[in-house]
Write a protein that holds these residues in place. Structure first.
Motif, PDB file in Angstrom:
ATOM      1  N   THR A  13      75.276  23.084  21.224  1.00 17.44           N
ATOM      2  CA  THR A  13      75.433  23.404  22.643  1.00 17.44           C
ATOM      3  C   THR A  13      74.270  22.871  23.470  1.00 17.44           C
ATOM      4  O   THR A  13      74.255  23.043  24.675  1.00 17.44           O
ATOM      5  N   CYS A  15      66.864  37.318  25.498  1.00 19.46           N
ATOM      6  CA  CYS A  15      68.254  36.990  25.243  1.00 19.46           C
ATOM      7  C   CYS A  15      68.341  36.050  24.052  1.00 19.46           C
ATOM      8  O   CYS A  15      67.364  35.401  23.693  1.00 19.46           O
ATOM      9  N   THR A  16      69.493  36.031  23.423  1.00 14.42           N
ATOM     10  CA  THR A  16      69.702  35.146  22.285  1.00 14.42           C
ATOM     11  C   THR A  16      70.899  34.265  22.554  1.00 14.42           C
ATOM     12  O   THR A  16      71.813  34.638  23.294  1.00 14.42           O
ATOM     13  N   SER A  17      70.875  33.088  21.953  1.00  8.18           N
ATOM     14  CA  SER A  17      72.032  32.205  22.046  1.00  8.18           C
ATOM     15  C   SER A  17      72.062  31.294  20.828  1.00  8.18           C
ATOM     16  O   SER A  17      71.019  30.866  20.334  1.00  8.18           O
TER      17      SER A  17
END
Length: 179
Positions: free
Chosen positions: A5, A134-136
């Motif tokens: 991504t 936050c994580t992604s």
């Protein structure tokens, strides 16, 4: 197969896992996947501060050979050991610093043929303006097929690769494992 991504960040497998010895229902005589998977984070065209502000981990899950579906519930319990690797900045074979992820203690419960799915996850820490962490998932990468043998058919572990020998010299926790 890889799904990414973020084109500036790419996960690569430096050392492919090949074989393992099943451990069945017992908890003794664990034998880790051999050779231990070693991954590298390649970063292109990114400001150095963005690297310092983030923290990267890689998770490992066991998948069927065809990679088509999310791991079924039965496969979720097949993989044991440390299924999360934190990023380490270590010297590679060329003497350059790299961001490395090592899985020295992954175990598979039952015999069969599988792939390991590695997911690169960015865990950003809170900023001065109070934003929450936050994580992604940034990248996903599958290993080659690994063969898991019954205890009495396991051909034995290979000698540590030159890459593994170089990395072990730099980290106390890997030295303690006698890899």
């Amino acid at each position: 197969m890889s799904t990414n991504t973020n084109s500036n960040v790419r996960l690569t497998l430096l050392q492919q896992p090949e074989i393992a010895r099943s451990f069945g229902n017992g908890t003794s005589n664990f034998r880790s996947i051999d050779p231990p998977p070693i991954l590298n984070l390649k970063i292109h065209q990114v400001e150095p501060t963005s690297i310092l502000n983030g923290h990267y981990i890689v998770t490992a899950t066991l998948w069927s050979v065809d990679e088509r579906d999310e791991p079924v519930k039965e496969l979720c319990t097949e993989l044991a050991g440390n299924t999360i690797a934190e990023s380490r900045v270590l010297e590679n074979l060329n003497g350059l610093m790299d961001i490395i992820f090592i899985f020295p203690s992954l175990y598979v419960k039952n015999q069969g043929r599988y792939r390991i799915c590695f997911r690169l996850i960015s865990v950003f820490t809170p900023t001065l303006d109070g934003l929450l962490p936050c994580t992604s998932v940034i990248d996903t990468l599958f290993s080659n097929v690994i063969q898991v043998f019954l205890r009495n058919r396991f051909p034995g572990k290979s000698k540590p690769s030159l890459l593994m020998q170089v990395l072990v010299k730099q980290t106390d926790d890997l030295k303690a494992r006698n890899l």
